[in-house]
Design an enzyme around this catalytic site. Structure first.
Site, PDB file in Angstrom:
ATOM      1  N   GLU A 213       0.803  -1.142   0.069  1.00  0.00           N
ATOM      2  CA  GLU A 213       0.009   0.059  -0.112  1.00  0.00           C
ATOM      3  C   GLU A 213       0.687   1.234   0.144  1.00  0.00           C
ATOM      4  OE1 GLU A 213      -3.279  -0.250   2.951  1.00  0.00           O
ATOM      5  OE2 GLU A 213      -4.113  -1.792   1.794  1.00  0.00           O
ATOM      6  N   GLU A 324      -5.310  -7.991  -0.914  1.00  0.00           N
ATOM      7  CA  GLU A 324      -6.128  -7.610   0.272  1.00  0.00           C
ATOM      8  C   GLU A 324      -7.656  -7.376   0.008  1.00  0.00           C
ATOM      9  OE1 GLU A 324      -4.949  -4.927   3.329  1.00  0.00           O
ATOM     10  OE2 GLU A 324      -2.822  -5.561   3.311  1.00  0.00           O
TER      11      GLU A 324
END
Ligand SMILES: *[C@@H]1O[C@H](CO)[C@@H](O)[C@H](O)[C@H]1NC(C)=O
Length: 391
Positions: A213, A324
């Site tokens: 991320e 995710e």
């Protein structure tokens, strides 16, 4: 874990206006515009979703069956469809600015066999950069590596012969500084990957998750060059056969990928040859602000993933993994997550698979938990939404 609120893009369709690139332009129930801007063709992806994709010629209207992507050859990465779960713990207390104050928590060993027995064939195991190398460019900490590797080996040896993703869970940062953008240098970043790749170079089931991320970058092109540096370092260390997961921007957003980092990440090269071992790493949650912090789900993300699949097919037939995603213990999430993962599975040539967030050291009160109960039973979300979509 994501803390990402996708900005409101002005993509709302205006009746009779030409649809912009990548917008929907038809499908069962569609009431918006059905022609695309110049340079794009309205392309039938399935009966329910027609999309404006890059194409030559004049704008076309959406006639069912008029254009199709069914002739696209399947990617030749050699990957089976991957379905699995994040085994969190070694990342606990990594903040989104890349700072870290903890010691990590070992994911419970028994969970690996538990999930593998159900067909899970991929585990993603996050870790804090500062645990692996307590100083920038320093050598890997032997004590922590022994802990981490013990978990990796348990995962690898669990019954399904799974893949294991090594996930550097640092948001493109070290203690507040962004890699090559005021923080660590690319050389300091790639030092970690050179060392880890050397340790795992002989295991074909290891996947290198370059970074979790990246967000709020000053420069996406600069980040992409950091990703290229990591790929080069992994290959130079002798890990020449393994898959490498390439993260984009905006918290690895699957939604932003086609318009932000994706076009640049397509150009990352593999010193080992080809691009089939370079898999894009995307995340997407299903709650109202896409943050993965609410118990209710408001979308199945099929629209976002349909756009992503079209982008990947139109650009060299590349693959991405949804590493995710997840939801709460609610019927809205049972329904939406099940639909999302079914879409991933149905498009497994382009979407290589998924790992749900999260099991591991999270307890069963965590809002997105899929950690099994103490009595060995699974969470309802796992049973209802995930298990039906495992390989
Ligand atoms: C999930 O919801 C069910 C039904 O409301 C409840 O019985 C169960 O305890 C919940 N599980 C968790 C982990 O909150």
């Amino acid at each position: 874990m994501v803390k990402y609120a996708f900005g409101l893009l002005a993509l709302a369709s205006i009746a009779f206006a030409q649809q912009p690139l990548y917008a929907q332009c038809g499908g069962v129930g569609w009431t918006g515009g059905t022609t695309c801007v110049s340079g794009a063709a309205c392309t039938r992806l399935n009966d329910y979703y027609f999309q404006c994709l890059p194409g030559t010629g004049t704008p076309t209207t959406s006639t069912p069956g008029s254009t199709t992507t069914s002739g696209t050859p399947a990617p030749s990465s050699g990957l089976p469809f991957l379905g699995g779960v994040n085994m969190a713990g070694y990342d606990f207390s990594v903040a989104t600015d890349g700072s870290f104050t903890g010691r990590g928590v070992n994911p419970p060993v028994a969970q690996f066999a538990h999930f593998a027995s159900q067909g899970v064939n991929v585990f993603r195991i996050p870790f804090a950069w500062q645990l692996m190398t307590p100083t920038l460019s320093g050598t890997i900490d032997a004590t922590f590596f022994a802990r981490y590797d013990a978990t990796v080996q348990v995962a690898l040896s669990s019954g399904s012969n799974p893949y294991v993703i090594l996930d550097l869970h640092n948001y493109a940062r070290w203690n507040g500084g962004i890699i090559a953008q005021g923080g660590p240098t690319d050389a300091q970043f790639t030092s970690l990957w050179s060392q880890l790749a050397a340790k795992y170079k002989s295991n074909p089931k290891i996947m290198f998750g370059v970074m979790n991320e990246p967000h709020d970058l000053q420069s996406v092109p600069t980040w992409v060059s950091s990703v290229q540096a990591a790929v080069n370092a992994i290959r130079a260390a002798g890990a020449t056969s393994q898959y490498i997961l390439l993260p984009g921007s905006s918290w690895s957003s699957a939604q932003a990928f086609p318009t932000e980092a994706g076009p640049m990440l397509l150009k990352v090269t593999d010193p080992a040859g080809g691009t089939s071992k370079l898999i894009f790493d995307v995340h997407k949650y299903l709650d109202s602000d896409n943050s993965g912090t609410h118990a209710d789900c408001t979308t199945s993300n099929v629209d976002v993933l349909t756009t992503l699949v079209a982008f990947l097919k139109a650009n060299g037939n590349r693959q991405a993994i949804l590493s995710e995603t997840g939801g709460g213990n609610t019927s809205s999430c049972f329904t939406n997550l099940k639909a999302e993962l079914a879409y991933v599975k149905a498009n497994s040539g382009t979407l290589a698979g998924f790992t749900v967030w999260s099991a591991g050291a999270f307890d069963t009160t965590y809002i997105l938990t899929v950690t099994p109960n103490a009595d060995g039973t699974d969470q309802p979300l796992w049973t209802q939404a995930v298990k039906p979509n495992l390989p």
